[in-house]
Design a protein around this motif. Structure first.
Motif, short mmCIF file in Angstrom:
data_model
loop_
_atom_site.label_atom_id
_atom_site.label_comp_id
_atom_site.label_asym_id
_atom_site.label_seq_id
_atom_site.Cartn_x
_atom_site.Cartn_y
_atom_site.Cartn_z
N PRO A 84 0.75 -1.29 -0.22
CA PRO A 84 -0.01 -0.52 0.34
C PRO A 84 0.91 1.44 -0.10
O PRO A 84 2.04 0.97 0.56
N SER A 85 0.42 2.54 -0.02
CA SER A 85 0.85 3.71 -0.72
C SER A 85 1.36 4.48 0.46
O SER A 85 2.57 4.78 1.21
N VAL A 86 0.66 4.44 2.27
CA VAL A 86 1.29 4.85 3.73
C VAL A 86 2.43 4.52 3.45
O VAL A 86 3.53 5.28 4.26
N GLY A 87 3.06 3.03 3.78
CA GLY A 87 4.58 2.95 3.62
C GLY A 87 5.64 3.79 3.05
O GLY A 87 6.22 4.59 3.34
N LYS A 88 4.86 3.91 1.84
CA LYS A 88 5.73 4.88 0.60
C LYS A 88 6.38 6.12 1.48
O LYS A 88 7.30 7.14 1.38
N LEU A 89 4.65 6.82 1.46
CA LEU A 89 4.42 8.23 2.15
C LEU A 89 5.73 8.26 3.43
O LEU A 89 6.08 9.38 3.77
N LEU A 90 5.55 7.39 4.30
CA LEU A 90 5.60 7.75 5.14
C LEU A 90 7.74 7.40 5.12
O LEU A 90 8.77 8.23 6.03
N TRP A 91 8.26 6.45 4.17
CA TRP A 91 9.80 6.31 3.95
C TRP A 91 10.02 7.51 2.97
O TRP A 91 10.98 8.44 3.80
N LEU A 92 9.37 8.70 3.03
CA LEU A 92 9.60 9.62 1.75
C LEU A 92 9.94 10.66 2.87
O LEU A 92 10.63 11.80 3.48
#
Length: 510
Positions: A142-150
């Motif tokens: 899902p997208s959430v992990g990608k946002l948190l990494w950013l």
């Protein structure tokens, strides 16, 4: 003299490896199209990125290219009444809300850089209840992990967040925003089929959940999330600000797998489709109420057409067509992807080889993040043809695993599987699929079902089609049905060998 009698719908199909624009008539036939591949960026092992600006540019060039072909056939550009969008899901873009400038490359849905971050999130109290709220388990998908990494790793993103100007979106949101002219018109929206892939949306209310956002410790006053609107909407998505279709309204939006279900006319509970693209995605319509899976599947919004909302169970396979590309590009077995089929046909079976194509872990129904691509059963007898056949079979085995899980979750077994996507052009793959799942596989003649689904969403919003019943007679000619030719006991025996291989590839990427 221009042909003015007909009306048409345009469809933007923004995929993982290419962008396309297709123009459909009311019979669901493609009258013009244009396709462009764009750059795949792999900065580190397991990382996969796209340039957000290049994505928008490729879409605009595809629109102009397809319309040029359309006009050369004698049609009038004014007969294109609306445009729909379908897109790769989960791929994450962040930008400055005031300037419209992207702050990092888009992180693609296949990317696994968030593995350790996801493991940490799984230590938090309440993580086991997330799927009940949003339909998705915690994973790198899902997208959430990608946002948190950013937010953790890219100073420009963190700074924009602290200054309250960070805009987040999946590819649909980014495209709509940019195609409408960016910050000038600020059309900042998404639809439920895409929003349900972020882990921010409550699957039942189809609006953002404070419970979910609080779990991820995000501040809504600092993070701008797109407004969730219907998948089919005459006004909400604005209109094209540039290209030869300037001023034409965007009236529909669906994530690619939901679009394929719509394009296959899976409007009633019990209908299912499998799309064999870069990855492979099986969606099963469960009706007007979401079913939360107990067997490794995802719950997603199939579509929201205003008065009608349908949910689906989904099984996602990370690697399908990309495994064929891997044999071509990395192993150089063949010069073109189409030749893999012929190579696989040079042998009668897989010669004892099983290829678990877990290049970025295994998705549904296994969710094994630490698995990696593994070939079992190689002997001095093994030829390239055996590896090619085992590669095609890998997608078919995973589809079988997903169908078994769907039968357990929904309480009923599927009686026929509708298929689309590039890999379904292979008769060998589709026959193998029918043999392994022991039910017929139905392949339509017109296989642009993902783009057609977006066209349907857009067309319904402007009265191009009055309702879904009108679509029942569209794209039914020329279907090919593959009947199972292998005894069910033999199919189960082969599947047991696959399951053994899956268990043996666990833990490789610790």
């Amino acid at each position: 003299m221009a042909k003015d009698v007909e009306s048409f719908i345009g469809s933007i199909d923004q995929g993982t490896t290419s962008s396309r624009f297709l123009i459909f008539n009311q019979n669901g036939e493609v009258v013009a199209s244009h396709q462009l591949e764009f750059t795949q960026i792999y900065p580190q092992p397991g990382w996969h990125e796209h340039d957000p600006i290049e994505i928008v540019t490729s879409v605009e060039r595809c629109i102009d290219g397809a319309v040029s072909s359309f006009e050369h056939q004698g049609y009038n550009v004014g007969s294109i009444k609306a445009v729909g969008i379908t897109n790769q899901r989960e791929t994450t873009v962040v930008w400055n809300k005031e300037t419209g400038e992207p702050l990092y490359n888009a992180i693609v849905w296949t990317d696994t850089r968030t593995q350790s971050l996801i493991r940490r999130l799984k230590q938090r109290l309440g993580h086991s209840e997330l799927q009940e709220h949003c339909g998705l388990p915690l994973s790198t998908y899902p997208s959430v992990g990608k946002l948190l990494w950013l937010l953790d790793c890219v100073p420009r993103v963190k700074e924009a967040y602290e200054n309250g100007v960070l805009a987040f979106g999946t590819i649909d949101t980014w495209l709509v925003y940019k195609l409408n002219g960016g910050p000038k018109n600020n059309v900042f929206v998404t639809d439920p089929s895409n929003a349900s892939r972020t882990m921010f949306m409550d699957i039942r209310t189809r609006q953002y959940s404070e419970t979910l956002i609080d779990f991820f410790r995000l501040n809504r006053t600092k993070l701008h999330l797109p407004t969730i609107i219907h998948s089919s909407d005459p006004k909400g998505y604005g209109s094209l600000a540039s290209t030869v279709l300037r001023g034409v309204p965007i009236t529909g939006c669906l994530g690619d797998q939901s679009a394929a279900l719509v394009g296959q006319k899976g409007f009633t509970p019990g209908k299912a489709k499998n799309t064999y693209g870069t990855g492979c995605f099986l969606l099963y319509n469960v009706g007007e109420n979401p079913v939360i899976s107990n067997h490794g599947l995802l719950t997603t919004v199939a579509y929201d057409f205003g008065g009608e909302v349908m949910y689906a169970l989904e099984g996602s396979i990370a690697v399908a067509g990309s495994s064929v590309k891997f044999l071509k590009d990395n192993f150089e077995f063949v010069k073109s992807s189409e030749e893999i089929n012929r190579l696989a046909e040079t042998v009668e079976d897989n010669g004892g080889c099983v290829f678990v194509t877990a290049f970025s872990g295994l998705f549904a129904p296994y969710w094994i993040d630490d698995a990696r691509g593994t070939i079992f059963g190689i002997t001095t007898y093994t030829k390239r043809g055996h590896i090619a056949r085992a590669t095609l079979e890998a997608t078919c085995f995973q589809t079988k695993a997903i169908l078994d899980a769907m039968a357990k979750d929904s309480g009923r077994a599927l009686t026929e599987l509708a298929v689309d996507g590039g890999m379904c052009n292979s008769d060998l793959t589709m026959q193998t699929q029918a043999d392994l799942i022991s039910i017929p596989v139905n392949r339509p003649a017109m296989r642009e079902t993902t783009a057609f689904g977006a066209a349907i969403a857009a067309g319904l919003a402007v009265g191009f089609w009055q309702d879904v019943q009108e679509l029942e007679s569209v794209n039914v000619d020329g279907q090919t049905v593959f009947e199972p030719k292998v005894p069910k006991a033999e199919a189960e025996k082969r599947f047991e060998q696959w399951e053994k291989a899956v268990q043996m590839c666990r833990g490789w990427a610790s």
